[in-house]
Design an enzyme around this catalytic site. Sequence first.
Site, PDB file in Angstrom:
ATOM      1  N   GLU A 148      48.628  34.792  42.660  1.00  0.00           N
ATOM      2  CA  GLU A 148      48.482  36.222  42.261  1.00  0.00           C
ATOM      3  C   GLU A 148      49.619  37.230  42.788  1.00  0.00           C
ATOM      4  O   GLU A 148      50.064  37.057  43.740  1.00  0.00           O
ATOM      5  CB  GLU A 148      46.969  36.533  42.822  1.00  0.00           C
ATOM      6  CG  GLU A 148      46.749  38.108  42.658  1.00  0.00           C
ATOM      7  CD  GLU A 148      45.143  38.357  43.228  1.00  0.00           C
ATOM      8  OE1 GLU A 148      44.539  39.157  42.729  1.00  0.00           O
ATOM      9  OE2 GLU A 148      44.872  37.651  44.239  1.00  0.00           O
ATOM     10  N   LYS A 180      42.319  39.710  34.976  1.00  0.00           N
ATOM     11  CA  LYS A 180      41.334  39.332  35.911  1.00  0.00           C
ATOM     12  C   LYS A 180      40.033  39.850  35.666  1.00  0.00           C
ATOM     13  O   LYS A 180      40.044  41.099  35.672  1.00  0.00           O
ATOM     14  CB  LYS A 180      41.702  39.704  37.556  1.00  0.00           C
ATOM     15  CG  LYS A 180      40.914  39.454  38.732  1.00  0.00           C
ATOM     16  CD  LYS A 180      41.703  39.700  39.981  1.00  0.00           C
ATOM     17  CE  LYS A 180      40.902  39.366  41.101  1.00  0.00           C
ATOM     18  NZ  LYS A 180      41.623  39.933  42.276  1.00  0.00           N
ATOM     19  N   CYS A 207      41.995  34.634  41.684  1.00  0.00           N
ATOM     20  CA  CYS A 207      41.643  34.967  43.261  1.00  0.00           C
ATOM     21  C   CYS A 207      39.782  35.381  43.307  1.00  0.00           C
ATOM     22  O   CYS A 207      39.319  34.176  43.051  1.00  0.00           O
ATOM     23  CB  CYS A 207      42.212  36.387  43.422  1.00  0.00           C
ATOM     24  SG  CYS A 207      42.154  36.535  45.396  1.00  0.00           S
TER      25      CYS A 207
END
Length: 279
Positions: A44, A119, A160
């Site tokens: 990330e 995301k 994440c």
Amino acid sequence: MTDTLDIALIQTRTPATAAAGLAHVEPLIRQAAAGGAQLILTPEGTNFLEQRRALRDAALSDEGADPAVAGLKALAAELGVWLLVGSAIVRSGVSDDPRAANRSLLIDPSGAITTRYDKLHVFDVDLPNGETYRESASVRPGAAASIAAAPWGRLGLTICYDLRFPHLHRALAQAGATLIAVPAAFTRPTGEAHWETLLRARAIETGAFVLAPAQGGTHEDGRQTWGRSLVVGPWGEVIARLDHDEPAVLHARLDLSAVDKARASVPALRHDRPFDPPL
């Protein structure tokens, strides 16, 4: 589809500008390709990590203008590898929302972007050690899950904090993903407590390989990330790991037939049943 796949995870300590981010990650990617990796995955925030607002805004570009993204496309083509940019922080492209997108980009060996994923889950928290994160203030959440098709199978994309949402990983597996990427910049307290446990749990639940390249160490903006990049097999076994926070390359060879074996032994992906929610 091939029976084996040579991969490499890139662990970084990404600087605060995209030009510096490219200079930081490029030699590691070259090292990974020289070691035989067919698929290379970065963490990330591969292009830059900067949480100080004025400096972050100065570093932010459109995806097509970001120097790290452009450099990584050219590098994938030069090396003839598949390259997952775990995420690049880029302008979202939504005119009435100034927040960025935290976006995974899968680049094929010709240098073309084949798949994008923004995301879904953003991380807002006040930690016991005094650290505060408000990702929602700077990142516009995505709206759709994404799977990339490649010669070696289907790759589910997450980033994440998505790791904490098992239903996303289950949906990816049920849609055909045999590998799931979890590029991350986990905080040190949560990483030390939960990183490996959650990665192994997601692999067991989905019967998929989980590939987790991480940021590690103390960054220019003061944040501290956990590192410990990890490759987990579909039975939940750790195939390869780094035991530190330093920039590094982690190689692994995946036996892709292990997915079918794990899912045949525990066919839970086919056993969902409707139920009434608790009162």
